[in-house]
Scaffold this motif. Structure first.
Motif, PDB file in Angstrom:
ATOM      1  N   HIS A 121       0.837  -1.209   0.000  1.00  0.00           N
ATOM      2  CA  HIS A 121       0.000   0.000   0.000  1.00  0.00           C
ATOM      3  C   HIS A 121       0.871   1.259   0.000  1.00  0.00           C
ATOM      4  N   LEU A 122       1.918   1.257   0.848  1.00  0.00           N
ATOM      5  CA  LEU A 122       2.789   2.433   0.916  1.00  0.00           C
ATOM      6  C   LEU A 122       3.528   2.637  -0.402  1.00  0.00           C
ATOM      7  N   LEU A 123       3.900   1.522  -1.046  1.00  0.00           N
ATOM      8  CA  LEU A 123       4.566   1.627  -2.351  1.00  0.00           C
ATOM      9  C   LEU A 123       3.673   2.316  -3.381  1.00  0.00           C
ATOM     10  N   SER A 124       2.381   2.076  -3.250  1.00  0.00           N
ATOM     11  CA  SER A 124       1.443   2.626  -4.236  1.00  0.00           C
ATOM     12  C   SER A 124       0.977   4.026  -3.867  1.00  0.00           C
ATOM     13  N   SER A 125       1.523   4.550  -2.759  1.00  0.00           N
ATOM     14  CA  SER A 125       1.056   5.850  -2.265  1.00  0.00           C
ATOM     15  C   SER A 125       2.101   6.928  -2.470  1.00  0.00           C
ATOM     16  N   SER A 126       1.754   8.101  -2.018  1.00  0.00           N
ATOM     17  CA  SER A 126       2.668   9.244  -1.953  1.00  0.00           C
ATOM     18  C   SER A 126       3.339   9.530  -3.272  1.00  0.00           C
TER      19      SER A 126
END
Length: 493
Positions: A121-126
């Protein structure tokens, strides 16, 4: 809460309450409150990481912080928290600390799966992917579960990152473009708990080969250590170039790889040097040692191992086989990429180095005695030179000769065949077995019996059998006699 009394500075309960209050920051009030508290939250997450990095696995972390899953999970799904690069990075660090590389129970297995999904999820964010307010609705509309969706998304992200890191660093205006070091570092952090995933291999290779022009190491040490550990345990497979780059940019990993190889080899019963050679080749260290920086580190570790074992014949044999394989790997290198010999042996007498590096198979057998006499004469001149008579210089010269033990074995064979000029061969062997003795004492020590020569003779027979098989030397009668001797010694040693 109990953890607040253990680590009062963390104020765990306060931030958990805040995370619950914020939710996913859908209201203007909660969004303003997140922005107001971001600096303090950042400090808290750093403190939490400093505590977690000394905790072994998710079970121990849960014992110390029973609600840590709730806290990290809520923060990871708050777009205003992870929209700040430093907060996102700190969350990744904390999650990596909770990851168990070898889960021992169902709790750790479940925790690893949860951590994996959060990191996806973090990889796909920001900074990598824009946040959409209707993401969850969009996923369900496509007919995916969250796990499936983010699994596919990770594959796409890996492909995208690999493409970005591998593209030509120069644009049409000859202005260098490179990915910011902080971003590359953050990617390496994300990879730590995911290293053994097959889909990640292209990204691992790309990261290990990427430098970006920064004078400092841009990959996090935890990433480099984790890749090395996975490689040594055969959990991942990497190209030789990537492994070589790993060891060049992280000396601790190179040291661990060399010690791991030694541990493997000393546990093998030396009945066949083919098995030893196979293990050494499989380690990729002889191939990587074609780079002088790697060779010198490995050589130094072998040297210390020889000292610590009081010159054990098994360790000598391992060093000699490794040196032979290193020379073969170097010989197979493209001439344009070869380093000069002086880069590997900078402090040694170069004519002696060149003489020792000549493989017996490169010379006709009729020239062996003369070549050995040349080696012996050069060695004698060096040892008797008063300018280099210190014990350190003596040991370094002796160790150099030991590494190229093929010529010592041939010297022993030539001596048994009653060579025309045995004095030089006697002196060479006497120096090998008694390097600290004076010239006269050295010669006398060769006509004297040692207390236990069985291991030395057995090692000599093993190395001779290996050389005969490797280079096709020796007639059938000699090889048969050699194998019979080895069988007898195997029962005694």
């Amino acid at each position: 809460m109990a953890q607040d009394t253990t680590v009062p500075k963390l104020n765990f309960e306060y931030w958990l309450d805040k995370a619950v209050e914020w939710g996913q920051a859908t209201t203007l009030k909660s969004q303003k409150d997140v922005c107001l508290h971001l600096p303090q939250l950042q400090e808290f997450l750093h403190q939490l990481y400093e505590t977690l990095k000394d905790v072994q696995g998710s079970v121990a972390a849960i014992q110390q912080f029973p609600l840590i899953g709730q806290l990290l999970g809520r923060l990871c799904w708050n777009p205003f928290v992870i929209g700040y690069d430093e907060s996102q990075k700190a969350l990744m660090w904390c999650l990596c600390c909770l990851y168990s590389s070898e889960p021992q129970n169902p709790v750790e297995v479940k925790a690893n799966s949860w951590i994996h999904s959060l990191l996806c999820h973090l990889l796909s964010s920001s900074e990598w992917e824009s946040n959409e307010a209707e993401t969850n609705l969009f996923i369900s509309t496509l007919g995916y579960t969250s796990a499936d969706y983010y699994g596919h998304l990770v594959k796409n992200m890996i492909f995208s990152l690999v493409t970005e890191l591998r593209e030509n660093p120069f644009n049409g205006l000859n202005i260098q473009r490179s990915v910011p070091a902080s971003r590359v570092n953050a990617v390496s952090i994300c990879c730590v708990p995911l290293i053994t995933l097959p889909d990640l291999t292209p990204l691992l290779e790309t990261l290990l080969l990427y430098h970006g022009g920064s004078p400092k190491e841009i990959l996090c040490p935890e990433f480099l250590e984790a890749v090395n550990e996975a490689f040594l345990k055969k959990k991942i497979s990497l190209p030789d170039s990537a492994v070589c780059s790993l060891w060049l940019r992280h000396s601790l990993s190179l040291e661990k790889a060399t010690l791991h190889l030694l541990d493997q080899l000393v546990s093998i019963q030396l009945n066949s040097l083919e098995e030893v050679a196979c293990v050494i080749k499989d380690s990729l260290l002889p191939q990587a040692a074609s780079h002088p920086a790697i060779f010198r580190v490995v050589n130094e570790i072998f040297k210390n191992a020889l000292l610590e074992t009081d010159g054990a014949s098994e360790v000598m044999t391992i060093i000699q086989v490794f040196t032979q394989l290193f020379l073969e790997a170097r010989q197979n290198q493209n001439e344009q990429h070869k380093f000069p010999l002086k880069a590997y042996f900078p402090c040694h007498h170069q004519p002696l180095v060149r003489a020792l590096l000549r493989r017996p198979s490169e010379l006709p057998t009729t020239s062996w005695s003369q070549h050995l006499k040349n080696i012996s004469d050069m060695l004698k001149a060096l040892v008797e030179d008063t300018n280099v008579s210190s014990l350190t210089d003596l040991f370094e010269t002796w160790y150099l000769v030991t590494c190229f033990g093929e010529w010592l074995d041939i010297a022993a064979e030539q001596l048994l065949k009653a060579a025309v000029q045995p004095d030089a061969l006697l002196w060479l062997l006497a120096f090998f077995y008694c390097p600290q003795n004076e010239n006269q004492q050295r010669t006398q020590a060769m006509i004297t019996e040692t207390t236990d020569t069985s291991k030395e003779v057995y090692s000599l027979l093993l190395r001779t059998a290996y050389r005969f098989k490797h280079h096709g030397e020796g007639n059938q009668k000699t090889v048969k006699l050699l194998n019979e001797l080895l069988q007898k010694f195997t029962l005694k040693v």
